[in-house]
Design a protein around this motif. Structure first.
Motif, PDB file in Angstrom:
ATOM      1  N   LYS A 170       0.801  -1.225   0.000  1.00 38.46           N
ATOM      2  CA  LYS A 170       0.000   0.000   0.000  1.00 38.46           C
ATOM      3  C   LYS A 170       0.833   1.275   0.000  1.00 38.46           C
ATOM      4  N   ASN A 171       1.971   1.258   0.705  1.00 43.01           N
ATOM      5  CA  ASN A 171       2.683   2.525   0.906  1.00 43.01           C
ATOM      6  C   ASN A 171       4.192   2.347   0.808  1.00 43.01           C
ATOM      7  N   ASN A 172       4.613   1.407  -0.022  1.00 42.47           N
ATOM      8  CA  ASN A 172       6.035   1.188  -0.285  1.00 42.47           C
ATOM      9  C   ASN A 172       6.847   1.028   0.999  1.00 42.47           C
ATOM     10  N   TRP A 181       5.977   2.021   4.129  1.00 46.69           N
ATOM     11  CA  TRP A 181       5.793   3.037   5.159  1.00 46.69           C
ATOM     12  C   TRP A 181       4.497   2.770   5.921  1.00 46.69           C
ATOM     13  N   TRP A 235       0.963   2.289   7.247  1.00 45.98           N
ATOM     14  CA  TRP A 235      -0.340   2.144   6.565  1.00 45.98           C
ATOM     15  C   TRP A 235      -1.160   1.089   7.296  1.00 45.98           C
ATOM     16  N   GLU A 268      -2.557   6.506   7.420  1.00 42.42           N
ATOM     17  CA  GLU A 268      -2.007   6.515   6.072  1.00 42.42           C
ATOM     18  C   GLU A 268      -0.800   7.437   6.126  1.00 42.42           C
ATOM     19  N   GLY A 269       0.370   6.830   6.255  1.00 46.74           N
ATOM     20  CA  GLY A 269       1.552   7.619   6.563  1.00 46.74           C
ATOM     21  C   GLY A 269       1.431   8.131   7.984  1.00 46.74           C
TER      22      GLY A 269
END
Length: 315
Positions: free
Chosen positions: A248-250, A252, A254, A272-273
């Protein structure tokens, strides 16, 4: 082109002198044509190579040294028809013991051989500017060892079949902020590796920001439902515990987790981040405990035995 190791050459000269002195009592060098087509020039006993001599096969490869029972034994040299060169110890005609090999492409190896292959401890200097020193098995880097890459990266730890695999410490050079050769400015990872990628549990220190991630990795990317990240000292955030998503967030933040802030707030929710998109609870605590924990994590990483070993080897 035929490079020599000074130490080996000196011993070889003494060995050759002793052999020639013994062979000089009436013996004569002869030329033999062997059954496999090879040509031998040197001392002979009972129709077979025995003593100092040179063997050249039909391809043009050449063995020089002391022959016993028709095979090269002890210190000697080998020159392959395709340009490889070896100087060191032989057993029954094959590399065995300490030796120095120069490959036709320019790679150089100093170390132990067994059954004609690199086995034991040795150092390889590649023409690509990579340097490896450590354990070998059947010509592959294996066991404990360290390598430096021309880009500036350094790895110290376990190897398997030529790849960093197992527990290790890797330092990542980043030209944007790292000072080459000053390893304190490199990103540092300590943990499990598979084929030169972070895989499994590990700790990463990000030198540019001072942040630390503690958790699982997949294919070199953070991926864990319950990992911890300690933020840099000047950040509003102090610590996060929760989900990190590779998809989802490479790698990071999430998903679900809890964030500790420098002002004492502790927020649990969906993230989210660093943005909380679904707040579930908010409490106030003394921020110093989380800050001290973050500082301890950083100190603990640099005091880790593997990191200490890596710095002593590469520093």
């Amino acid at each position: 082109m035929k490079k020599k190791l000074a130490a080996i050459s000196a011993v070889l000269a003494v060995s050759m002198f002793g052999t020639l002195a013994l062979a000089g009592c009436g013996d004569k060098q002869k030329t033999l044509q062997l059954e496999d087509g090879s040509t031998y020039v040197g001392y002979v006993k009972d129709g077979a190579p025995e003593g100092e001599g040179t063997l050249t096969n039909t391809m043009g490869s050449e063995w020089k040294g002391n022959f016993v029972g028709g095979k090269l034994q002890g210190l000697g040299t080998y020159y392959s028809y395709d340009g490889d060169e070896y100087e060191g110890f032989f057993k029954d005609g094959v590399f065995s013991g300490y030796g120095h090999m120069t490959s036709v492409n320019g790679d150089e190896f100093w170390g132990m051989f067994e059954n004609g292959k690199r086995n034991g401890v040795g150092r390889m200097e590649y023409t690509t500017a990579c340097v490896y020193e450590g354990g070998w098995q059947n010509n592959y880097m294996h066991g404990m060892g360290w390598m430096t890459w021309p880009v500036g990266d350094v790895y110290f730890g376990e190897w398997n079949n030529g790849d960093p695999t197992g527990m290790g410490c890797k330092l990542f050079y980043d030209a944007a902020f790292s000072k080459k050769g000053d390893y304190t400015t490199y990103n540092m990872y300590t943990g499990k590796m598979v084929k030169n990628l972070m895989e499994g549990w590990g700790i990463m220190y990000f030198a540019e920001t001072g942040g630390i991630y503690v958790g699982n990795w997949e294919g070199g990317i953070r991926s864990d439902a319950h990992a911890t990240y300690y933020f840099e000292s000047a950040a509003n955030e102090v610590k996060f515990e929760g989900a990190f998503s590779k998809e989802k967030n490479n790698g990071w933040i999430w998903g679900e987790g809890t964030m500790w802030y420098a002002d004492g707030r502790v927020v649990t929710g969906v993230w989210e981040g660093t943005q909380c998109v679904e707040e579930k609870s908010v409490t106030l605590q003394n921020a110093s405990a989380a800050q001290q924990e973050a500082q301890s994590a950083k100190s603990g990483l640099f005091e880790h035995p593997l990191v200490q070993s890596a710095q002593s080897v590469i520093g």
